[in-house]
Design a protein around this motif. Structure first.
Motif, PDB file in Angstrom:
ATOM      1  N   MET A 153       0.841  -1.179   0.000  1.00 52.82           N
ATOM      2  CA  MET A 153       0.000   0.000   0.000  1.00 52.82           C
ATOM      3  C   MET A 153       0.882   1.236   0.000  1.00 52.82           C
ATOM      4  O   MET A 153       1.865   1.313   0.718  1.00 52.82           O
ATOM      5  N   GLN A 154       0.538   2.217  -0.827  1.00 54.67           N
ATOM      6  CA  GLN A 154       1.265   3.472  -0.868  1.00 54.67           C
ATOM      7  C   GLN A 154       0.332   4.583  -0.416  1.00 54.67           C
ATOM      8  O   GLN A 154      -0.809   4.663  -0.858  1.00 54.67           O
ATOM      9  N   LEU A 155       0.846   5.424   0.473  1.00 53.91           N
ATOM     10  CA  LEU A 155       0.052   6.540   0.977  1.00 53.91           C
ATOM     11  C   LEU A 155       0.311   7.783   0.143  1.00 53.91           C
ATOM     12  O   LEU A 155       1.408   7.992  -0.353  1.00 53.91           O
ATOM     13  N   GLY A 156      -0.691   8.597   0.010  1.00 48.19           N
ATOM     14  CA  GLY A 156      -0.552   9.853  -0.698  1.00 48.19           C
ATOM     15  C   GLY A 156      -0.098  10.955   0.239  1.00 48.19           C
ATOM     16  O   GLY A 156       0.184  10.724   1.418  1.00 48.19           O
ATOM     17  N   THR A 157      -0.016  12.151  -0.300  1.00 51.01           N
ATOM     18  CA  THR A 157       0.395  13.303   0.486  1.00 51.01           C
ATOM     19  C   THR A 157      -0.152  14.568  -0.171  1.00 51.01           C
ATOM     20  O   THR A 157      -0.617  14.523  -1.305  1.00 51.01           O
ATOM     21  N   ARG A 158      -0.105  15.683   0.557  1.00 53.07           N
ATOM     22  CA  ARG A 158      -0.539  16.979   0.027  1.00 53.07           C
ATOM     23  C   ARG A 158       0.544  18.013   0.288  1.00 53.07           C
ATOM     24  O   ARG A 158       1.275  17.914   1.262  1.00 53.07           O
ATOM     25  N   TRP A 159       0.610  19.016  -0.596  1.00 54.95           N
ATOM     26  CA  TRP A 159       1.530  20.122  -0.402  1.00 54.95           C
ATOM     27  C   TRP A 159       1.000  21.333  -1.158  1.00 54.95           C
ATOM     28  O   TRP A 159       0.264  21.201  -2.126  1.00 54.95           O
ATOM     29  N   PRO A 160       1.338  22.544  -0.705  1.00 60.94           N
ATOM     30  CA  PRO A 160       0.803  23.757  -1.333  1.00 60.94           C
ATOM     31  C   PRO A 160       1.491  24.075  -2.661  1.00 60.94           C
ATOM     32  O   PRO A 160       2.663  23.767  -2.868  1.00 60.94           O
ATOM     33  N   LEU A 161       0.724  24.690  -3.537  1.00 57.07           N
ATOM     34  CA  LEU A 161       1.241  25.182  -4.803  1.00 57.07           C
ATOM     35  C   LEU A 161       2.446  26.074  -4.548  1.00 57.07           C
ATOM     36  O   LEU A 161       2.421  26.918  -3.648  1.00 57.07           O
ATOM     37  N   GLY A 162       3.507  25.877  -5.282  1.00 53.17           N
ATOM     38  CA  GLY A 162       4.701  26.704  -5.146  1.00 53.17           C
ATOM     39  C   GLY A 162       5.728  26.171  -4.174  1.00 53.17           C
ATOM     40  O   GLY A 162       6.852  26.655  -4.137  1.00 53.17           O
ATOM     41  N   ALA A 163       5.360  25.165  -3.392  1.00 48.22           N
ATOM     42  CA  ALA A 163       6.307  24.570  -2.429  1.00 48.22           C
ATOM     43  C   ALA A 163       7.037  23.396  -3.086  1.00 48.22           C
ATOM     44  O   ALA A 163       6.576  22.839  -4.089  1.00 48.22           O
ATOM     45  N   GLU A 164       8.143  23.028  -2.524  1.00 47.31           N
ATOM     46  CA  GLU A 164       8.883  21.857  -2.989  1.00 47.31           C
ATOM     47  C   GLU A 164       8.040  20.608  -2.751  1.00 47.31           C
ATOM     48  O   GLU A 164       7.540  20.399  -1.651  1.00 47.31           O
ATOM     49  N   PRO A 165       7.857  19.774  -3.783  1.00 43.10           N
ATOM     50  CA  PRO A 165       7.085  18.538  -3.571  1.00 43.10           C
ATOM     51  C   PRO A 165       7.776  17.631  -2.548  1.00 43.10           C
ATOM     52  O   PRO A 165       9.007  17.582  -2.493  1.00 43.10           O
ATOM     53  N   PRO A 166       7.001  16.915  -1.755  1.00 46.83           N
ATOM     54  CA  PRO A 166       7.579  15.998  -0.768  1.00 46.83           C
ATOM     55  C   PRO A 166       8.357  14.864  -1.451  1.00 46.83           C
ATOM     56  O   PRO A 166       8.168  14.593  -2.642  1.00 46.83           O
ATOM     57  N   GLN A 167       9.198  14.194  -0.699  1.00 48.34           N
ATOM     58  CA  GLN A 167      10.004  13.084  -1.215  1.00 48.34           C
ATOM     59  C   GLN A 167       9.137  11.984  -1.821  1.00 48.34           C
ATOM     60  O   GLN A 167       9.585  11.255  -2.700  1.00 48.34           O
ATOM     61  N   ALA A 168       7.904  11.833  -1.355  1.00 52.75           N
ATOM     62  CA  ALA A 168       7.015  10.778  -1.851  1.00 52.75           C
ATOM     63  C   ALA A 168       6.620  10.982  -3.312  1.00 52.75           C
ATOM     64  O   ALA A 168       6.166  10.044  -3.963  1.00 52.75           O
ATOM     65  N   VAL A 169       6.784  12.199  -3.837  1.00 52.92           N
ATOM     66  CA  VAL A 169       6.423  12.475  -5.230  1.00 52.92           C
ATOM     67  C   VAL A 169       7.523  11.905  -6.127  1.00 52.92           C
ATOM     68  O   VAL A 169       8.684  12.295  -6.024  1.00 52.92           O
ATOM     69  N   PRO A 170       7.156  10.977  -7.016  1.00 52.98           N
ATOM     70  CA  PRO A 170       8.162  10.366  -7.883  1.00 52.98           C
ATOM     71  C   PRO A 170       8.867  11.392  -8.771  1.00 52.98           C
ATOM     72  O   PRO A 170       8.250  12.355  -9.252  1.00 52.98           O
ATOM     73  N   GLU A 171      10.129  11.162  -8.998  1.00 45.33           N
ATOM     74  CA  GLU A 171      10.953  12.058  -9.818  1.00 45.33           C
ATOM     75  C   GLU A 171      10.344  12.277 -11.208  1.00 45.33           C
ATOM     76  O   GLU A 171      10.388  13.377 -11.737  1.00 45.33           O
ATOM     77  N   VAL A 172       9.752  11.248 -11.760  1.00 41.11           N
ATOM     78  CA  VAL A 172       9.197  11.332 -13.108  1.00 41.11           C
ATOM     79  C   VAL A 172       8.066  12.368 -13.210  1.00 41.11           C
ATOM     80  O   VAL A 172       7.830  12.916 -14.281  1.00 41.11           O
ATOM     81  N   LEU A 173       7.397  12.684 -12.112  1.00 37.30           N
ATOM     82  CA  LEU A 173       6.320  13.689 -12.135  1.00 37.30           C
ATOM     83  C   LEU A 173       6.816  15.104 -11.844  1.00 37.30           C
ATOM     84  O   LEU A 173       6.159  16.084 -12.208  1.00 37.30           O
ATOM     85  N   ARG A 174       7.950  15.226 -11.208  1.00 33.86           N
ATOM     86  CA  ARG A 174       8.410  16.533 -10.715  1.00 33.86           C
ATOM     87  C   ARG A 174       8.581  17.602 -11.797  1.00 33.86           C
ATOM     88  O   ARG A 174       8.203  18.750 -11.600  1.00 33.86           O
ATOM     89  N   ALA A 175       9.152  17.239 -12.938  1.00 29.87           N
ATOM     90  CA  ALA A 175       9.373  18.232 -13.998  1.00 29.87           C
ATOM     91  C   ALA A 175       8.046  18.772 -14.531  1.00 29.87           C
ATOM     92  O   ALA A 175       7.915  19.977 -14.775  1.00 29.87           O
ATOM     93  N   GLN A 176       7.055  17.912 -14.690  1.00 29.66           N
ATOM     94  CA  GLN A 176       5.762  18.368 -15.186  1.00 29.66           C
ATOM     95  C   GLN A 176       5.015  19.197 -14.144  1.00 29.66           C
ATOM     96  O   GLN A 176       4.329  20.150 -14.491  1.00 29.66           O
TER      97      GLN A 176
END
Length: 83
Positions: A1-24
């Motif tokens: 099971m993988q848990l999600g996370t939330r973060w505000p627009l303009g902030a650095e994405p948390p480590q849980a966000v896969p690298e492949v999504l970060r550029a987009q």
């Protein structure tokens, strides 16, 4: 099971966000005006997982996910109330 996370627009994405999504995600944020960044409440990204694939969705209806080829894809939810 993988848990999600939330973060505000303009902030650095948390480590849980896969690298492949970060550029987009960064590209989407670059297109958003400063006025939208200053709105209250600040729009937030939500990372969820569906069948093992990451989905990052901005409160404003922008969705970043993986295509069948493993590349990040950006689309807009036309049913989003903020559209």
């Amino acid at each position: 099971m993988q848990l999600g996370t939330r973060w505000p627009l303009g902030a650095e994405p948390p480590q849980a966000v896969p690298e492949v999504l970060r550029a987009q995600i960064a590209a989407v944020e670059d297109l958003i005006s400063a006025g939208q960044l200053a709105q209250e409440p600040t729009p937030r990204w939500t990372l969820t997982w569906l069948e093992g694939r990451p989905i990052a969705e901005l409160d404003a209806g922008v969705i970043v996910t993986l295509g069948a080829d493993g590349e990040a894809v950006v689309h807009h939810d036309p049913d989003d109330e903020f559209s």
